[in-house]
Design an enzyme around this catalytic site. Structure first.
Site, PDB file in Angstrom:
ATOM      1  N   GLU A 111      21.759  24.971  29.829  1.00 38.51           N
ATOM      2  CA  GLU A 111      23.156  24.609  30.038  1.00 38.51           C
ATOM      3  C   GLU A 111      23.927  25.719  30.746  1.00 38.51           C
ATOM      4  O   GLU A 111      24.695  25.447  31.675  1.00 38.51           O
ATOM      5  CB  GLU A 111      23.845  24.317  28.690  1.00 38.51           C
TER       6      GLU A 111
ATOM      7  N   CYS B 150      26.383  27.585  24.325  1.00 35.46           N
ATOM      8  CA  CYS B 150      26.433  26.613  25.414  1.00 35.46           C
ATOM      9  C   CYS B 150      27.587  25.633  25.244  1.00 35.46           C
ATOM     10  O   CYS B 150      28.217  25.240  26.230  1.00 35.46           O
ATOM     11  CB  CYS B 150      25.102  25.887  25.509  1.00 35.46           C
TER      12      CYS B 150
END
Length: 147
Positions: A48, A79
């Protein structure tokens, strides 16, 4: 989500935890990545984070307003925080992580009461395929350790 799954397969082939991420804005892929923690020796090299960084470079802006992140596992708190700071519109993930998930599994970072941004969350797309891949990866790793 199928493209994120393909990224997760690429991670597996590099002996990385099989997580893949795709960032889409107005139907265009603006970022794609897979976990690269082992390869890079960097604990922040999650799929991510790498996809968000790539998308920011692509757009020339840290604000990813309107973008949707597709990821094969619920993002961790780091993330999820990056998704919040990047001002994503939505995060779609395959399966929850009750131990370390940042979007409902362990904590709900996207629901911080004083945050200046909110995004929607959707879970369950390609859940079985992504969960099967993750389980198989760790079963293989355990069997290699025991041998």
């Amino acid at each position: 989500m199928k493209l994120a799954y393909n990224q997760a397969i690429d991670a597996w082939e590099q002996d990385e935890v099989p997580v893949g991420a795709i960032l889409v804005l107005n139907g265009e892929i603006i970022g794609k990545a897979y976990n690269s923690v082992e390869m890079s020796g960097d604990p922040t090299a999650h799929a991510e984070i790498l996809a968000i960084s790539q998308a920011c470079r692509h757009l020339g802006d840290w604000r990813l307003n309107g973008a949707v992140l597709y990821v094969t596992k619920e993002p961790c708190p780091m993330c999820a925080g990056a998704a919040l700071l990047a001002r994503l519109k939505r995060v779609v993930y395959a399966f929850a992580d009750p131990a370390m998930g940042g979007l409902g599994g362990a904590v709900d970072l996207h629901l911080l009461p004083r945050a200046n941004h909110r995004f929607s969350v959707q879970e369950g797309i390609l859940k079985e395929e992504c969960l099967t891949l993750m389980r198989a990866f760790f079963e293989r790793r355990r069997s290699e350790t025991c041998s």
